[in-house]
Design an enzyme around this catalytic site. Sequence first.
Site, PDB file in Angstrom:
ATOM      1  N   ASP A   9      -3.821  20.160  -4.504  1.00 14.21           N
ATOM      2  CA  ASP A   9      -5.134  20.645  -4.056  1.00 14.21           C
ATOM      3  C   ASP A   9      -6.342  19.951  -4.686  1.00 14.21           C
ATOM      4  O   ASP A   9      -7.333  20.602  -5.029  1.00 14.21           O
ATOM      5  CB  ASP A   9      -5.240  22.158  -4.306  1.00 14.21           C
ATOM      6  CG  ASP A   9      -4.215  22.956  -3.539  1.00 14.21           C
ATOM      7  OD1 ASP A   9      -3.396  22.355  -2.825  1.00 14.21           O
ATOM      8  OD2 ASP A   9      -4.207  24.200  -3.665  1.00 14.21           O
ATOM      9  N   LYS A 122      -1.057  23.803   3.343  1.00 15.02           N
ATOM     10  CA  LYS A 122      -0.575  25.156   3.064  1.00 15.02           C
ATOM     11  C   LYS A 122      -1.693  26.170   3.265  1.00 15.02           C
ATOM     12  O   LYS A 122      -2.868  25.802   3.383  1.00 15.02           O
ATOM     13  CB  LYS A 122      -0.025  25.247   1.638  1.00 15.02           C
ATOM     14  CG  LYS A 122      -1.035  24.972   0.537  1.00 15.02           C
ATOM     15  CD  LYS A 122      -0.356  24.886  -0.814  1.00 15.02           C
ATOM     16  CE  LYS A 122      -1.323  24.611  -1.951  1.00 15.02           C
ATOM     17  NZ  LYS A 122      -2.234  25.715  -2.251  1.00 15.02           N
ATOM     18  N   CYS A 174      -2.572  27.544  -8.222  1.00 15.81           N
ATOM     19  CA  CYS A 174      -1.693  26.761  -7.352  1.00 15.81           C
ATOM     20  C   CYS A 174      -0.764  25.829  -8.116  1.00 15.81           C
ATOM     21  O   CYS A 174       0.391  25.645  -7.727  1.00 15.81           O
ATOM     22  CB  CYS A 174      -2.526  25.996  -6.333  1.00 15.81           C
ATOM     23  SG  CYS A 174      -3.436  27.087  -5.212  1.00 15.81           S
TER      24      CYS A 174
END
Length: 234
Positions: A9, A122, A174
Amino acid sequence: MKAALIVVDMQEDFCPPNGALAVQGARDLAPTINSLLANPGFAVRVASQDYHPPDHISFATNHPAPNNRPFECSITMANPAPGREAETKQQTLWPAHCIQQTPGADIIPEIDVAKIDLFVTKGTHPHVEMYSAFADAFGNQDPAVVSVNEHLQSSLTDRGVTDVFVVGVAGDYCVKHTALDAAKAGFRSHVVQDATECVVPGSGWEETIRELASAGVLIVRSDGPEIASLSGLA
């Protein structure tokens, strides 16, 4: 040993100065991450991206006031898997971020994406959160259930991967969940400490280390022996 690097990310909305959910110091990780991407010892290089629809359940703006304050309020999520709808979890509300087809969802230009072999988008299911690049908040991995574009565990297993090294943001969300799920999937899991930053600096990382260690995840450094040894695998 066959190693994979998962870059989690590294997107505009998670990076200063203008990210909607910016993590302090996130953009400054790029040189360290790029040096890891250039390491020939990694057989597979993966990049994950939050890629939310505008009506995502975690967005505070999608819920009525006064119980929609980001970071403070939460909402109840139901498991999207057929037959498991009775399972629920509480989900923290966030500012809207990484919305599909917006600049905030883009990987920052400082990351050398030319070296990425596999991209995982995602969090595309509107009704469930997905911190980990492997599974949603309920542990679902089936792309048909979680609306993810890759079954990451299968993709890595098919490539013969034994070890996973996780970097990026955020360390206490994450990155942590990706590393935990990697260990749960049977990979030797590592988090590269100097290539991640947390939403909550200091205490967030300390608690994350305890949680990772209890699950058997190793904490390493980019200049440590674990990374140095990978060059011999090329």
